[in-house]
Design an enzyme around this catalytic site. Structure first.
Site, short mmCIF file in Angstrom:
data_model
loop_
_atom_site.label_atom_id
_atom_site.label_comp_id
_atom_site.label_asym_id
_atom_site.label_seq_id
_atom_site.Cartn_x
_atom_site.Cartn_y
_atom_site.Cartn_z
N GLY A 92 65.61 31.71 -8.50
CA GLY A 92 66.30 30.52 -8.58
C GLY A 92 64.79 29.63 -8.27
O GLY A 92 64.05 29.67 -8.30
N SER A 93 65.59 28.18 -7.91
CA SER A 93 64.43 27.38 -7.22
C SER A 93 63.57 27.40 -6.35
O SER A 93 63.12 25.84 -5.65
CB SER A 93 65.34 25.82 -7.19
OG SER A 93 66.53 25.50 -8.08
#
Length: 499
Positions: A221-222
């Protein structure tokens, strides 16, 4: 002599020749393998006739011996059971060892060349000196906090991992994998019971034998936006550089949205603000602008695609193997860049996969001014008389970014914790930076929650870097709980105070 007898004689001579050759092969080349085979009963009895060395950390014994009354004199005992099992592994009677028990087996068993003097001494004294002792770099307080918070997390997640590293040295301060297992039944002298327990664990769908800290690769993810930020800062961008953002971004069939409607809805934002609020549309466009080659090159510079890394003994370069993290091809069938895949990869989705160990190394690198230290677990090797035979000397592994880029990234990641998505990682008395990550995976499944980060004490020294990963977090805000746990681990690793 007639022909049939001559043929028979030749066959017999050939058979004797083959038998002679085989005997020489066994005695000259295979003798050591047969001698040290775990299936050789006499060898097993001999190995258990002397105490195996202890494994310890912070003065606490993590693996010891118990005297028995059976044929095998010593029984291996793991007092803390599940909390340390993924690191220690186990040393069973008739199958291969795992973990530190495997990588340091020769030293623990007393067969290492480092303990040659002990064996010579035994020849004259008649004693049966035990194996050497292994001291790990783990901070027991940090390990226990990581285990407790992970297994009693506020989201009810039953799978995850946490890794903490000293950014300055590479010493592993904590390594936890959930679910874990109790290694004690696996080392039982009751071989049938030990085999049954092993089969039970092997068939468990939750894979308790898997060390998720080093072997599980999942979309990050981020947290991967740290790599994109490093790429941008290394290619002419600054913290205040304006970059495209907006509510939605479409690229080659890929549609990128932000997690919340109020996250960077304007057409542009700054690089620092984009990281602070975790703006997907900004980083997707930034990744496409930078290009796949630069993104993949920076990821590789941080350690992605490295399939040879082990975490253990720096001198021997042995230890727990670490699965390679990957960015994916990000390419069309004709070899050209798949811009849609690049946009998705730039926010840590698509084919990007990362281990928690790699996440901790990323945070540690930023905290240490751009220099990544080689991670290790074995702090010292002690003889049976407790004299120091080896002490770890930290080694630089790679330098993916300059000190200037690292300083700017520190500032940006500190903004994430002070003003952005990582507020739950705050620790009183410390300056904390980090990056959250919420990673979508299988359709209909809850997302994974990630946090990578670092802590500086009041003297401005980086004292811990961490990665926490929780699989399939229900109820939204998947990364917030990972951030909370990460802050507590770093505080424990640093001794609980700002100094």
């Amino acid at each position: 002599m007639n022909a049939p007898l001559r043929r028979a004689g030749v066959v017999i001579l050939v058979l004797f020749g083959l038998l002679f050759a085989n005997l020489n092969w066994i005695q000259a080349y295979k003798a050591d393998a047969y001698r040290t085979s775990p299936h050789n009963g006499r060898v097993v009895v001999a190995q258990y006739s002397r105490p195996r060395g202890d494994i310890e950390a912070d003065g606490e014994f993590l693996a010891q011996n118990k005297v028995t009354s059976d044929t095998l004199k010593y029984l291996r005992v793991y007092p803390d059971k599940q909390a340390y099992a993924p690191v220690l592994g186990y040393r069973p009677v008739n199958i291969g060892a795992t973990g530190i028990e495997a990588s340091e087996n020769d030293f623990l068993s007393g067969e290492s060349d480092k303990l040659f003097a002990d064996r010579i001494k035994d020849m004259f004294t008649g004693n049966n000196t035990g194996g050497g002792n292994v001291v790990l770099s783990l901070k027991t307080q940090a390990q226990q906090v990581a285990w407790k918070e992970l297994t009693h997390n506020e989201k009810g997640v039953d799978k995850g991992a946490a890794v903490a590293i000293d950014p300055r040295t590479g010493a592993v301060q904590a390594m936890v994998s959930m679910p874990s297992y109790d290694p004690n039944p696996l080392v039982s002298h009751d071989l049938k019971a030990a085999a049954a327990e092993y089969q039970k664990l092997l068939k468990d769908k939750d894979q308790p034998l898997l060390n998720r800290a080093t072997q599980e690769t999942l979309p990050p993810g981020s947290t991967f936006k740290t790599i994109i930020s490093a790429t941008a800062l290394s290619n002419g961008y600054d913290e205040d550089t304006s970059i495209p953002a907006g509510e939605e971004y479409k690229e080659s069939g890929a549609v990128i949205h932000n997690d919340e409607d109020d996250v960077c809805p304007t057409a542009t934002t700054t690089l620092k603000d984009a990281l602070t609020v975790s703006c997907n549309t900004a980083f997707a466009q930034l990744g496409v602008k930078l290009g796949a080659d630069k993104v993949k090159s920076m990821a590789q510079a941080f350690g992605f695609e490295d399939s040879k890394l082990t975490i253990g003994n720096l001198q021997e370069n042995t230890g727990l193997p670490v699965a390679a993290s990957h960015t994916g091809a990000i390419a069309n069938p004709d070899g050209s860049t798949d811009k849609g895949a690049l946009a998705q990869s730039s926010i840590g989705q698509r084919d990007v996969r990362m281990t928690p160990m790699q996440g901790a190394l990323m945070a540690a690198t930023v905290a240490n001014g751009g220099k990544q230290m080689r991670p290790y677990l074995v702090q010292q090797l002690l003889g049976s008389d407790r004299s120091a035979i080896y002490t770890a000397s930290p080694q630089s592994l790679r330098t993916p970014i300059s000190g200037d880029v690292a300083s700017k990234l520190q500032d940006m990641m500190e903004s994430v914790v002070s003003d952005g998505t990582g507020k739950k990682a705050k620790i009183d008395g410390f300056k904390v930076g980090g990056k959250t990550g919420t990673a979508q995976n299988a359709e209909g499944a809850d997302p994974h929650g990630w946090f990578i980060g670092f802590a500086f004490n009041s003297k401005g020294e980086p004292v811990s870097a961490v990665c926490v990963m929780l699989e399939n977090v229900p109820g939204g805000h998947a990364s917030a709980e990972a951030a909370r746990i990460a802050g507590l681990i770093m505080k424990a690793a640093a001794g609980g105070g700002g100094d």
